[in-house]
Structures are given as C-alpha cells and as structure tokens.
Design an enzyme around this catalytic site. Structure first.
Site, PDB file in Angstrom:
ATOM      1  N   CYS A  77       0.821  -1.214   0.000  1.00  0.00           N
ATOM      2  CA  CYS A  77       0.000   0.000   0.000  1.00  0.00           C
ATOM      3  C   CYS A  77       0.862   1.274   0.000  1.00  0.00           C
ATOM      4  O   CYS A  77       1.469   1.593  -1.004  1.00  0.00           O
ATOM      5  CB  CYS A  77      -0.991  -0.046   1.155  1.00  0.00           C
ATOM      6  SG  CYS A  77      -2.419   0.979   0.841  1.00  0.00           S
ATOM      7  N   HIS A 174      -3.285  -5.185   1.697  1.00  0.00           N
ATOM      8  CA  HIS A 174      -2.604  -5.454   2.973  1.00  0.00           C
ATOM      9  C   HIS A 174      -2.628  -6.931   3.370  1.00  0.00           C
ATOM     10  O   HIS A 174      -3.441  -7.328   4.222  1.00  0.00           O
ATOM     11  CB  HIS A 174      -3.322  -4.687   4.100  1.00  0.00           C
ATOM     12  CG  HIS A 174      -3.149  -3.207   4.040  1.00  0.00           C
ATOM     13  ND1 HIS A 174      -2.153  -2.552   4.715  1.00  0.00           N
ATOM     14  CD2 HIS A 174      -3.849  -2.264   3.379  1.00  0.00           C
ATOM     15  CE1 HIS A 174      -2.247  -1.253   4.491  1.00  0.00           C
ATOM     16  NE2 HIS A 174      -3.268  -1.053   3.679  1.00  0.00           N
ATOM     17  N   GLU A 176      -0.853  -8.351   5.404  1.00  0.00           N
ATOM     18  CA  GLU A 176      -0.537  -8.476   6.843  1.00  0.00           C
ATOM     19  C   GLU A 176      -1.791  -8.325   7.709  1.00  0.00           C
ATOM     20  O   GLU A 176      -1.740  -8.551   8.909  1.00  0.00           O
ATOM     21  CB  GLU A 176       0.541  -7.454   7.236  1.00  0.00           C
ATOM     22  CG  GLU A 176       0.090  -6.020   7.422  1.00  0.00           C
ATOM     23  CD  GLU A 176      -0.174  -5.275   6.116  1.00  0.00           C
ATOM     24  OE1 GLU A 176      -0.168  -5.910   5.040  1.00  0.00           O
ATOM     25  OE2 GLU A 176      -0.416  -4.058   6.176  1.00  0.00           O
TER      26      GLU A 176
HETATM   27  N1  GLN Z   1      -3.752   6.354   1.080  1.00  0.00           N
HETATM   28  C1  GLN Z   1      -2.428   6.086   1.610  1.00  0.00           C
HETATM   29  C2  GLN Z   1      -1.379   6.895   0.859  1.00  0.00           C
HETATM   30  O1  GLN Z   1      -1.677   7.521  -0.091  1.00  0.00           O
HETATM   31  C3  GLN Z   1      -2.115   4.624   1.543  1.00  0.00           C
HETATM   32  C4  GLN Z   1      -3.104   3.847   2.393  1.00  0.00           C
HETATM   33  C5  GLN Z   1      -2.550   2.606   3.007  1.00  0.00           C
HETATM   34  O2  GLN Z   1      -1.346   2.386   3.093  1.00  0.00           O
HETATM   35  N2  GLN Z   1      -3.458   1.798   3.493  1.00  0.00           N
HETATM   36  O3  GLN Z   1      -0.267   6.891   1.225  1.00  0.00           O
END
Ligand code: GLN
Length: 193
Positions: A77, A174, A176
C-alpha cells in the site's frame, strides 16, 4: 534469515507478527544502521507522505536505495507508493520500481473493501483466491514490462494491484491484515533465490 520492517509509521507490527509466526527473525527499522545485516525489508502501509517525510528526516533515503539495489524489498500500500518511480504528486519517492501509481485510486466513496484475487504466483493461487484488503489503496496505472515489471495480481476489471520487478514486490492491498500468509511466504521464496 532476518527481515526488517520499516517502522516509521503505519502497519509495521502486523508484518512483524506474521513473520515471527512463520519462524523468521523480524526487526523494526527506524535508523540507517538498522539495515545492516538484514536479508530483506518490508515497507508497510500507512500514509506514504508521512513515511517519506520521516525517511528524509532520518537520513534513510540513500541507505534504503542502496539496500534495495542488492536486497529484496516488498512495499504494501503506502510502501508500494514509496517504492514507485512515479506518483502523480510531489512527494519524496525511492524511485525504484518502474511503475506509475495513482494514490487513493478508489476515491472516498469506496474507502476500503475486500476482494478475492486469483494470484497464480501463490501456492494454490488459482484454486484458492487471496483475500485482499484494500484501505484507501493505490493502483498501478503503468508497469514497464520492458524493464521487467510483471503484474502479479489484478482485480476482476483488470486493474493491476500487485507487481514484481526482479527482487522487488509491491501490493496495493494489505496481506498483513489477513490470516492468509501466502504473500509473506512468496516473499520469503524471493529472498532465498
Ligand atoms: N492512502 C495512503 C497513501 O496515499 C495509503 C493507504 C494505506 O497504506 N493503506 O499513502
């Protein structure tokens, strides 16, 4: 094998727990010298602008870049955003993977959701879909195949949400946060090679 998890902000504890459950020595990384002796690093989800600001502040940008040249890295992410070459916004990036990423690509309406993904690269990945948790997730807009980037997972509409380039892996979701540890085991296989 010893794996570090960048612990500046975000969901680093969850990665550490899964790694330890798999019998792997896992440590939190906040300072450049803590990269010494690691076999690989995970950059967790969180807020990519915060993670990158702190990485600049703690002098981690150059050491992370050097580490990544030799060792496997996995970004989930926000970690995927941080590892990209290009994000349509002005924020410090590690500039590693030859991908273009769009942040918060599912908008406010769909803040978070779960999707079952067929991931052929995982063990039993076709028959048993991976439960992917997306939280204000980014997507891959472009992946440079000529540079060796392979798409590892896609949503049903074809949107690319995981990719690999040599010893680097990114997932916009994710793993995890689920009980399914197949992505972690996939990363461990990448490290052994
Ligand atoms: N929206 C976050 C970003 O732009 C990422 C979200 C996440 O890691 N769950 O960094």
């Amino acid at each position: 094998m010893k794996i570090g998890v960048l612990a500046l902000q975000g969901a680093f504890i969850e990665h550490i727990k899964i790694l330890r459950r798999l019998g792997i020595e896992a440590v939190e990384v906040r300072l450049p010298e803590q990269l010494d002796g690691l076999d690989a690093l995970i950059i967790p989800g969180g807020e990519s602008t915060t993670i990158s600001k702190l990485a600049v502040k703690y002098g981690l940008m150059e050491p992370l870049h050097k580490f990544a040249a030799e060792k496997p890295l996995w970004g989930t992410c926000a970690g995927m955003i941080f590892m990209a070459k290009k994000v349509g916004e002005d924020q410090p990036l590690l500039n590693l993977m030859d991908i273009v990423v769009e942040r918060n690509a599912f908008g406010r309406q769909v803040d978070s959701f779960e999707a079952d993904l067929a991931v052929p690269a995982l063990s039993n990945g076709q028959a048993l879909p991976f439960p992917a948790v997306f939280i204000r997730a980014p997507i891959l807009l472009e992946a440079n195949e000529e540079a060796g980037v392979e798409i590892v997972a896609q949503l049903e509409d074809g949107t690319a949400v995981a990719a690999r380039q040599g010893h680097w892996l990114v997932t916009s979701f994710h793993p995890e946060l689920t009980d399914d540890d197949r992505f972690h085991r996939y990363f461990l296989e990448m490290i052994k090679k």
